[in-house]
Structure formats: structure tokens, C-alpha cells
Design a protein around this motif. Structure first.
Motif, PDB file in Angstrom:
ATOM      1  N   VAL A 442       0.851  -1.186   0.000  1.00 19.27           N
ATOM      2  CA  VAL A 442       0.000   0.000   0.000  1.00 19.27           C
ATOM      3  C   VAL A 442       0.890   1.241   0.000  1.00 19.27           C
ATOM      4  O   VAL A 442       1.671   1.448   0.924  1.00 19.27           O
ATOM      5  N   HIS A 443       0.780   2.017  -1.037  1.00 20.19           N
ATOM      6  CA  HIS A 443       1.537   3.261  -1.152  1.00 20.19           C
ATOM      7  C   HIS A 443       0.621   4.414  -0.763  1.00 20.19           C
ATOM      8  O   HIS A 443      -0.548   4.426  -1.130  1.00 20.19           O
ATOM      9  N   ALA A 444       1.185   5.381  -0.027  1.00 17.10           N
ATOM     10  CA  ALA A 444       0.365   6.494   0.438  1.00 17.10           C
ATOM     11  C   ALA A 444      -0.091   7.338  -0.756  1.00 17.10           C
ATOM     12  O   ALA A 444       0.615   7.474  -1.750  1.00 17.10           O
ATOM     13  N   HIS A 445      -1.286   7.867  -0.602  1.00 19.35           N
ATOM     14  CA  HIS A 445      -1.860   8.700  -1.661  1.00 19.35           C
ATOM     15  C   HIS A 445      -2.223  10.064  -1.093  1.00 19.35           C
ATOM     16  O   HIS A 445      -2.761  10.133   0.003  1.00 19.35           O
ATOM     17  N   PRO A 446      -2.017  11.135  -1.739  1.00 19.46           N
ATOM     18  CA  PRO A 446      -1.339  11.222  -3.036  1.00 19.46           C
ATOM     19  C   PRO A 446       0.140  11.507  -2.830  1.00 19.46           C
ATOM     20  O   PRO A 446       0.512  12.395  -2.094  1.00 19.46           O
ATOM     21  N   THR A 447       0.961  10.725  -3.444  1.00 18.79           N
ATOM     22  CA  THR A 447       2.407  10.941  -3.369  1.00 18.79           C
ATOM     23  C   THR A 447       2.985  10.710  -4.752  1.00 18.79           C
ATOM     24  O   THR A 447       2.329  10.130  -5.621  1.00 18.79           O
ATOM     25  N   LEU A 448       4.209  11.124  -4.910  1.00 19.12           N
ATOM     26  CA  LEU A 448       4.912  10.773  -6.138  1.00 19.12           C
ATOM     27  C   LEU A 448       5.371   9.324  -6.083  1.00 19.12           C
ATOM     28  O   LEU A 448       5.391   8.623  -7.078  1.00 19.12           O
ATOM     29  N   HIS A 449       5.708   8.867  -4.873  1.00 20.89           N
ATOM     30  CA  HIS A 449       6.243   7.498  -4.798  1.00 20.89           C
ATOM     31  C   HIS A 449       5.186   6.444  -5.086  1.00 20.89           C
ATOM     32  O   HIS A 449       5.508   5.306  -5.398  1.00 20.89           O
TER      33      HIS A 449
END
Lengths: 474, 587
Positions: A442-449
Motif C-alpha cells: 500500500v503506497h500512500a496517496h497522493p504521493t509521487l512514490h
């Protein structure tokens, strides 16, 4: 007269590799002497490389960004440049870090000897500084680094012909400047001087800027550079550099060469770095040095002399601080009796330009050359909420997977903060992660990564933020 | 609306699962989601539900069947309107439209698959109805672990006949060929020299003439006979061609290949093997790689227990423990490190100083058996009991019987050895401690209730010990036949590993050659071995005079940890009596 010191380990060179090796060896209970020719620790990286350039690039980025703010309803007016103050700021940044190193060497009881060190035997190093010191050692770690390449037809003595160190000194802001060499170092300095108001040309012998990186990244990058440079001369070389009173006259030859010589107020020569292997009396210690000045080591960083290790720029490409640091640790650990090897899967590369270019692992170019069955997926930042909100839609994130086992073998990105996104790619490759592992993280939103996770989803066929080409399959 | 619809096995999350219970029978009416059968995979058991309500027309599986995704499970006549929510009509129209799309989906598939691996060519050929490609696997070779491929006998494009050797495998005990099951053309050779294989490993892809018949018949086949024998991959791709909804089956087959690929390398079996394993396949994080380096572990040898076969630190530790605990193999011939036997190394001698010499490779069997013999010799406290059996009567009986057989032209010829075997079997029954093995804890004996006897056979390639089973239960004739058969196999190098396993006791007969006695080495885990030398006519005092008696020298070596000297003497005495008067064998 000459002092004599006996120690278990001597480290020659206090750049990132050298001080890391020294500190690691000290932490492993060894008695360590660190030899540095300059009065401050930290080597090129801290004094005249990575760190000061980043301090200046930070300013440059803000200058550039402030210009665009007007479009979004915020105006700052023309930037006022106080070169002395900028220089002072940069020096403060450097001073903070090098001062920290001094303290840490004291804490670790690492004795620092200032002066130029040369081997005089397999267990002896002579240091010439304000006074002469002879160091008798059991083991040595050579971390003597590299220096900018000088070209024979260029009058390097002229004050208007710079290497990266000179450029970082900010002697003046030239009206018109040539960057000789389209690699990372030259382009980074170009960004700084462009922001400070110089008009820039760049000349590169290869057919693209930053030749090591993949074409698709550099295409985006070059488009941005075209806004900063008046003339980007690819597949072109410099044949003559004449220092005249009214300026530096440079003659070009090649595909995009101007017909007549061009006059510049300053020329930055950034055509690469050359190792210092031939300057340290290595032969007297039984350490083999090749013609170019590189010292050959095994994968435990041991040189041809059993008790002498070498790390960093002096043992080969890539000449990067983070490579040297890890090598320094391994060398120190081996001296301390451990059986460690330097065998990472990837060493990341980053150009801290605006936009940044970052890559690690196999590039598409290399994958093709090596005949790897790969699939490259690209997530354009134009589909990223964070990028749109941050005016960074020109970037993209690319991941390269081995189709045999779906594992990540390479990754690259271009765009604002691209360098900060690369860490995940490196870790994923080292851990043997496959596309599913990354897509399910799970990637944090909103991020560039999160673009890394989304690119993996493209490969997996589970992407929903873009049209899904593989939708039918899953 | 009452057309019977096929119900197929859905994705069961593995390759093959066993049907452990059939919950419905013909004529039952079922609701949607009602369980039809229970299957058990290696991880869990689960029920497979009915996809829609209806009446069971036919059940195509039974308990014990192995099934996998896409197999036909049952025919169910769909109930009209009776099911839940009224979206039933949607369901059925969905279904029929699916059916209609089937051919299209199929062709999509094959497009995709062309880009995939070679095994998919099997499908295309299948469809053409002329020839098909089958997978030839390693049969039961009687080895639990993996064995090495020492020779590949065929190459792509070769025509082969049934029973032709395809590859040669080497087990601990012997080499053997994997025969070709059917005549055909070699389409692809999957293994190479040096590979480790085990039962079920894919050897070659063989193109065979199709059995004729239309596609339909074939697709039915693939459900039953095909699937039974063929490799998982093949059957999953076969079902792809015959069945629909293969989107996911394709996925499962690709998963399968990838998992079997990654499963292959590990198995800590042979420290020197498997060099070519590419580094990229190993799945280990930097810290694990560092640990492996510290112990000098080749990660391609280690089986990963983490997710997706990742190698964990624990796996490396286990591997090291295992390597340290197992007996040193051929690598250390000078010192039997196991028991801490510290001996000095053999001095190096430059033989050429003394005359011309030649360096000759020892036979494969010698090289394999050498370390085992050495281990047995140094770890087992041997005692050898000698005796002589009077076989004067036995021999006259045997000879007259052989003459009889010759007259009757039966082709049967008895050797002394079968009688010795029979006598030994009886002795093993009488003294069961000889029919035991020492438990690895050194505190227990494993007593065997069966009597299998290994017979040392001298072959051109070296000494092998095939096993004759249940000697105590078989007659002389049957034993003679079996012995002939197995000796012939041994001499032709066709023994399977299973032919050489399970022995309780061994006989090494040099009687045909000569010698008065010798000291055989116990063939562990046996605890005793009987050596037989050449019989000789000797003068024997019968109380009044010397009479000529035919004496057979016996040399019984035994493990003194298990067998006392007195018992050993009783054993040979018993043997002696049995051989002197073979009527005792009837008792």
C-alpha cells in the motif's frame, strides 16, 4: 622532525568512503589513523561535490519555481542574487557536515593526520603536511578518490575555465557559459548557473545527455533542458579552446557544431573524473595499479597486497559516494576478521537536475544488450494527482521486470524529486520483489512514490488509474 | 431451460486436488452455491459449490479422483426461475453468451500462447488432430531424492522407438536409462547433463502420431486417460485446448512452471552439483546473502521456505546444519571425519620414479560405492565367523535334479547359491537379530518381518547388490528364476534403484572362482553378510575312518554392536546343518 605512529589500520583519504571505513573499523575495536590531505574531512563529496552542489541546486530550484508561481496566482517579482551570501550559505552547509565528522572521529578515537600520504612500504605510509609523519600499519584502506579530468588542449590555468570545484566556488555569474560534457556533474552546475541568470550552451560527444540513462527518460529531461540552454550540441566535440582577453573562444566539430568559434565568459569542463591511483606510491606497498590509475580489488575489496584494501572512486566506476561508503564498511569488516563481500545487486544513480533523473538496476538498454526477456512499464506522472497538484506532470516512473519470474530488475524515473523515489526500487530489487509484491504494497496517496506501486500494477494488469491494457487477462 | 450444463472445476488454488467426498448424487436437485464435492489439497480441504441451481444429471468424478481446474465435474440441468433473486435469467444468458464467445476466446488464447512457452505448441498440434506432443517424465526410479542426469541420449528432431533410452540417470547405486514410452519424434529436450531430476520431472516433449479421431473424442480423453498419466503442465494445457474459460487456467499453468522452476534448484543433496544455476534465480535478500557468504553456502543449493520460495536466514542455517550432520561423501576419502577418525594422509608417491605407470579412471560404481564401503568399514565393528558346511548330499541332490531338469528340457538349472539363500532365509527367521538394523539413536533395533536378501553380483561395470524379496516364502524354482532374471539385469546395467533396495542381509559368493575364506564388509544398514568361498573335497573323520566330504567354506561378517559372537556361531552352525541336510529346509 618526523613523528612515527603505529596503528592497526590506516585509511588514506577522508571522503565518504574513507571516513566510513575508518569509523566502522574503530567501531569494530580497531585502532585507526585517518589520513587526509585537506584540512577538513569529507573529501570531494562534502567539500566540493555532492553537498555544496545540492545546497546551490536547492536555491536554483526555488528561483525557477518562483518564476512559475505567477501562473498559479502568486507573484514574487524578480529574484535578487547576492552571490556572497549564497556562497556563505553553501559554506555553512558544508561546515556543518564536516564539523560533524571532526566530532565523530574524536568520539571514535580515530586519529586524523593531515597531509599528503604516500606508501613507502607494505606496512608504512609517509604523510607530508605541516610536519612529516611516518605511519606503521598492519592494514591499510586506500580511499584516495578521484579528480576531474583535464584535457590537454584546454588552458585550465585560466580563471574562466572551471572544473566542478571552481564552479561551486561561485567566482562570478558569467553572462554566457559553456558546459563541456553532458553528464550529471555538468548538467547539475548548469541548472545552478541557469537559475543565477547565465545563458548556457552544453556540448556532449554522445547522442544524448546523461548517456548512461535510458532514452525515454532523457527525452523528457532534454525537453526541459531546452528551456534552460540556448544550444544543446549532441554528437559534437570541442577541438580548440582559446583564452583571449574578451573571452574563451571555443571551436566545435561534429553534427551540431556551430560553424564559427563561439565566445564564452566561462567554460565548465565536466568530462569525467580520473582516479588518483598513481599518486600514492602504491607500487611500494605491492598494490597493483592499472594504466588509468585504478586499483584492482577482489569482491572483498582486497588489493594485490593482502593487508591493503581499496574502496571508492579509486577502484572503479561508478564513482559514487554511496558505493564508496558501503565498500568502506566491507573493507573495515574484513580487516576486523569478518568474511564480508561487496556484492549488491544495484547501485543507484541520480542526477539532481531540475527535473531529476534517477535510475537503478538494469536499464532497458542493458536489458536488451544482455538478452533479458523483460517488460518495461511506465506510469506517466500526468496521471498522478500529486504531480498535477505540484506542477510536476512532466515526469514518469518506469519499472523493468524480468518476464521469466516477474521480478523487478530495474527502475528509473524522471521528474521532480525523482531521486527520492528511487529508494523503494533499490530495496525491492535487493529483496527479490516481484511485480505483485510491489503492487500489493500500500503506497500512500497522493504521493509521487505511489507511482512505483502504480507502475507495478500496470505490469500486473490491476491498474485502475489508467486504461488497463491487460484488463482482459486478469 | 432444462438443458444440462457442464460444471467445471473452478480455480482450486493449486495444481491437482483429490476428491475426498462426493456430496450429491444423480437426480439430486441443488441450489446455487450448494456444495457438490469436497476436495483436499496439500493445504486445506474445500467444498466446490454448484454455480447455479438445478438437477444433477451426471457426476463425472468419484472419491479418490485427482482433479484440477477446468476438469468436468458434473452435468446439471438448470432449474428455470426457481432460483434466487430472479437474476437467474441473467445468469443463463450470461452463460450462453459465454458459450458463444468460446471459440473466440480460444483463438485469443492461442495467440497469446504463441508468445508463451514452447509447451503450448502441444495445443496447436492437438487441435490439428494429426500428431500430438506428449510430455515424457522420469518414472518411479525408487529414489526419494533427486538424481543426476549423466547422459542425454537423444536430441531434438530424433526419431525414437518405444523403450529407447532417452537419458541416463545415476543413483547412489546404479545408472539407469529412462525409456521412451511411445515411438515418435523428439520435439524438445528439457533436461541436460548435470541436471537433477526426480520422479515426475519432465524429460522430453515427444511428438507422437495422434490416435486419430475427431477433436471431440480427444477432448474427452484429456479429461481421463491423458490427465492421469501426463505431466501437470501438459494436462493443464490440454484442458486449455478442450475446455473454455482458460484465462485463469493459463495463469495457473504459468504459475506452475514458475514455481516448479524455482522449486528445482534447492534440495540440499549434492554439494558439488549444480554449478550453472544462474545467480538471478536465487531469491535472497542482502542479509541472507551475507550469512550465506559467511558459511560459504552456495545459495542455489538452498531451498527457500519463505514466501515465493525466498531463502530466509533460517534456511541457510538449516542447510549448514544439514551439511554438517550428514556423512561426508566421496570428497573426503582420507579421513572418515564423521566419527572423528583422525588419521594422517596417505603419503604422496611418485610412482613414475619406479617405472612406467598409467592413470585409469575407476568405474562409476566403484567411485560411488567406495565411500560407502569405507564408511561401513570404519564405523562398523566387524567380526568374521568362519565355518564349513558339508554339502556332499546337497550337491548330489542338486546335480541329479539338474540332470532331471535337463532331460525334461525345462531350461531350469539350480545353483548352490539358491540353496544357500534359502538356508539363510531360514536362519534369519530363526535368529531374527540378523534380520535387523541398528536404529540411528544407537539404542534400538529395527526388527524386520520380511526376509529380502541381497546378492552381490560381479558385473563388467563393478559390483552391484540386487535384492531378492521374500526369500523365505519362495521355493527353489522361483528363486532360481528370479535370481537369473536379476543377475541378467545387473550384468546389462538395467537394474533400477528399487531392485537394489530393501535388503536385510547379503550374500557374496566367490565360490565359482576360488579361495578358502574372506572377510566381507557388512552392507549397512544390514548387520551381517555371508561370504561363500569355493567348496572343496576334504577328508572328514567319521569316527572310524576318513571319508571324503564336500565342504563349503562360509565367512559370516557381522556388526558386533548388534550381534554377539555366540549368536553368530549359532547362526553359522544352523546354516551348516541346513545345508548339510536340506530336508531341514522343509521344517
Amino acid at each position: 622532525m618526523s613523528n612515527e605512529i603505529k596503528t592497526q589500520v590506516v585509511v588514506l583519504g577522508a571522503g565518504p568512503g574513507g571516513y566510513s571505513a575508518a569509523f566502522r573499523a574503530a567501531d569494530l575495536g580497531l585502532e585507526v589513523v585517518l589520513v587526509e590531505r585537506y584540512s577538513t574531512l569529507g573529501g570531494v563529496c562534502l567539500n566540493v561535490g555532492c553537498i555544496p552542489s545540492k545546497a546551490l541546486l536547492h536555491l536554483a530550484k526555488h528561483i525557477e519555481d518562483s518564476k512559475h508561481m505567477a501562473d498559479h496566482g502568486v507573484s514574487f517579482g524578480e529574484a535578487k542574487i547576492d552571490l556572497d551570501k549564497i556562497r556563505a550559505h553553501k559554506e555553512k552547509v558544508v561546515g556543518q557536515l564536516t564539523g560533524g565528522l571532526d566530532q565523530m572521529s574524536k568520539m571514535r578515537k580515530v586519529k586524523v593526520v593531515t597531509g599528503k600520504g604516500e606508501f613507502t612500504g607494505a606496512n608504512e605510509l609517509k604523510v607530508v603536511g605541516d610536519e612529516e609523519t611516518t605511519i606503521k600499519f598492519d592494514n591499510a584502506i586506500i580511499a584516495a578518490g578521484s579528480q576531474p579530468v583535464e584535457l590537454p588542449f584546454i588552458p585550465h590555468d585560466d580563471k574562466r575555465i572551471w572544473d566542478s570545484t571552481d564552479a561551486l566556488e561561485l567566482p562570478f555569474v558569467p553572462e554566457k557559459m559553456l558546459i563541456l560534457g553532458g553528464g550529471i556533474i555538468g548538467l547539475e552546475m548548469g541548472c545552478v548557473y541557469s537559475a543565477l541568470g547565465s545563458k548556457l550552451d552544453v556540448v556532449e560527444f554522445m547522442d544524448q545527455l546523461i548517456p548512461a540513462a535510458d532514452k525515454d527518460l532523457i527525452k523528457v529531461f532534454t525537453k526541459e533542458m531546452q528551456k534552460k540552454y540556448e544550444n544543446i550540441m549532441l554528437e559534437t566535440k570541442v577541438t580548440k579552446v582559446e583564452a583571449k582577453k574578451d573571452g574563451i573562444h571555443v571551436t566545435f566539430e561534429g553534427k551540431n557544431a556551430p560553424e564559427k568559434p563561439v565566445k564564452y565568459d566561462a567554460v565548465l569542463v565536466a568530462v569525467g573524473r580520473t582516479p588518483n591511483g598513481k599518486k600514492i606510491g602504491a607500487d611500494k606497498a605491492g598494490v597493483d595499479v592499472d594504466d588509468r590509475g585504478f586499483i584492482k580489488t577482489d569482491n572483498q575489496l582486497r588489493t594485490s597486497a593482502d593487508n591493503i584494501f581499496a574502496i571508492g572512486d579509486i577502484i572503479g566506476q561508478p564513482m559514487l559516494a554511496h558505493k564508496a561508503v558501503h565498500e568502506g564498511h566491507v573493507a573495515a569488516e574484513n580487516i576486523a576478521g569478518k568474511k564480508h563481500f561487496f556484492e549488491p545487486k544495484v547501485i543507484p544513480s541520480i542526477a539532481y537536475t531540475d527535473p531529476e533523473v534517477a535510475w537503478a538496476g538494469v536499464t532497458e538498454k542493458e536489458a536488451k544488450e544482455q538478452g533479458i526477456k523483460y517488460e518495461a512499464v511506465t506510469f506517466p506522472w500526468s496521471a498522478s494527482g500529486r504531480a498535477i497538484a505540484s506542477n510536476a506532470t512532466n515526469g514518469f516512473t518506469k519499472l523493468i521486470f524480468d518476464k521469466e519470474n516477474d521480478r523487478l530488475i530495474g527502475g528509473a524515473m524522471v521528474g521532480s524529486h525523482a531521486g527520492e523515489l528511487l529508494g523503494e526500487v533499490c530495496l525491492a530489487i535487493e529483496m527479490g520483489s516481484d511485480a505483485e509484491d510491489i503492487a500489493l504494497t500500500v503506497h500512500a496517496h497522493p504521493t509521487l512514490h505511489e507511482s512505483v506501486g502504480l507502475a507495478a500494477e500496470i505490469y500486473e494488469g490491476s491498474i485502475t488509474d489508467l486504461p488497463n491494457k491487460k484488463a482482459k487477462k486478469k | 431451460m432444462a438443458d444440462a450444463k457442464e460444471v467445471k472445476v473452478p480455480d482450486v488454488g493449486g495444481d491437482e486436488v483429490e476428491v475426498i467426498e462426493v456430496l450429491v448424487s444423480k437426480g439430486d436437485s441443488v441450489d446455487a452455491e450448494e456444495s457438490l464435492i469436497t476436495v483436499e489439497s496439500d493445504k486445506a480441504s474445500m467444498d466446490i459449490p454448484a454455480p447455479f441451481a438445478g438437477t444433477i444429471e451426471d457426476i463425472k468424478v468419484k472419491e479418490g479422483d485427482k482433479i484440477k481446474e477446468g476438469d468436468l465435474l458434473a452435468l446439471i440441468a438448470e432449474a428455470s426461475g426457481s432460483s434466487d433473486d430472479g437474476d437467474d435469467s441473467d445468469d443463463s444468458s450470461d452463460d450462453s453468451s459465454d458459450d458463444a464467445e468460446e471459440p473466440e476466446a480460444d483463438s485469443d488464447e492461442s495467440d497469446d500462447e504463441q508468445a508463451q512457452a514452447a509447451d503450448d505448441s502441444a495445443d496447436e498440434d492437438d487441435d490439428s488432430g494429426e500428431a500430438k506432443v506428449i510430455d515424457v517424465e522420469v518414472p518411479d526410479i525408487g529414489e526419494d531424492g533427486e538424481v543426476e542426469v549423466i547422459e542425454v541420449l537423444v536430441k531434438e528432431g530424433d526419431s525414437v522407438n518405444a523403450e529407447d533410452g532417452l537419458i541416463t540417470l545415476e543413483t547412489d547405486k546404479a545408472t539407469m536409462d529412462v525409456p521412451c514410452p511411445e515411438a515418435g519424434t523428439v520435439k524438445e529436450v528439457v533436461v541436460k547433463e548435470g541436471d537433477k531430476v526426480k520422479q515426475g520431472s519432465l524429460v522430453i516433449k515427444l511428438e507422437v502420431k495422434g490416435s486419430g479421431g475427431a477433436k471431440k473424442a480427444k477432448s474427452k480423453d484429456s479429461g481421463s486417460s491423458d490427465a492421469k498419466s501426463k505431466d501437470k503442465q501438459a494436462s493443464s494445457s490440454a484442458s486449455t485446448s478442450s475446455d473454455s474459460k482458460e484465462d485463469s487456467s493459463q495463469e495457473s499453468s504459468s504459475q506452475e512452471t514458475s514455481s516448479s522452476r524455482s522449486r528445482k534448484p534447492p534440495v540440499p543433496d549434492h554439494p558439488l552439483a549444480r554449478k550453472g544455476q544462474s545467480e538471478g534465480i536465487v531469491h535472497a535478500s542482502p542479509s541472507v546473502r551475507r550469512v550465506a557468504r559467511e558459511f560459504g553456502v552456495d545459495l542455489s543449493q538452498v531451498k527457500g521456505s519463505g514466501p515465493k520460495d525466498r531463502i530466509l536466514k533460517e534456511d541457510v542455517q538449516q542447510f549448514v546444519k544439514y551439511e554438517l550432520s550428514r556423512p561426508k561423501a566421496s570428497s573426503a576419502p582420507s579421513t572418515g571425519g564423521e566419527g572423528g577418525l583422525q588419521v594422517i594422509a596417505q603419503p604422496k608417491v611418485d610412482f613414475e620414479k619406479f617405472g612406467e605407470v598409467e592413470k585409469v579412471q575407476m568405474s562409476r560404481i566403484q567411485r560411488i560405492s567406495g565411500p560407502n564401503l569405507h564408511r561401513n568399514w570404519v564405523t562398523i565393528p566387524h567380526v568374521t565367523q568362519f565355518d564349513e558346511a558339508d554339502i556332499t548330499e546337497l550337491e548330489s541332490f542338486r546335480k541329479s535334479e539338474n540332470e532331471m531338469q535337463a532331460k525334461m528340457k525345462t531350461g531350469m538349472k539350480f545353483t548352490p547359491l539358491v540353496f544357500i539363500m534359502k538356508a539363510c532365509a531360514q536362519a534369519l527367521r530363526e535368529y531374527p537379530v540378523f534380520n535387523s538394523s541398528l536404529h540411528e539413536d544407537g539404542e534400538h533395533l529395527i526388527m524386520k518381518k520380511y526376509v529380502h536378501i541381497g546378492i552381490a553380483v560381479d558385473t563388467p561395470n563393478g559390483l552391484v547388490v540386487p535384492v531378492v524379496r521374500d526369500v523365505d516364502k519362495k521355493g527353489i524354482k522361483q528363486l532360481t528364476e528370479e535370481l537369473n532374471e536379476i543377475s541378467a539385469k545387473a550384468r546389462d546395467g538395467k537394474l533400477k534403484a528399487t531392485d537394489m533396495q530393501g535388503g536385510c542381509f547379503s550374500i557374496s559368493s566367490l565360490g565359482g572362482i576360488g579361495g578358502t575364506a574372506f572377510t566381507p564388509i557388512v552392507n549397512a544398514p544390514d548387520v551381517a553378510i555371508l561370504g561363500v568361498s569355493k567348496s572343496e573335497m576334504k577328508p572328514v573323520w567319521n569316527g572310524k575312518e576318513f571319508v571324503p566330504r564336500l565342504k563349503l567354506p562360509l565367512s559370516l561378517s557381522y556388526d558386533h554392536r548388534v550381534i554377539d559372537g555366540a549368536v553368530a556361531a549359532r547362526f553359522t552352525t544352523y546354516l551348516n546343518h541346513a545345508l548339510s541336510d536340506i530336508r531341514k529346509l522343509l521344517l
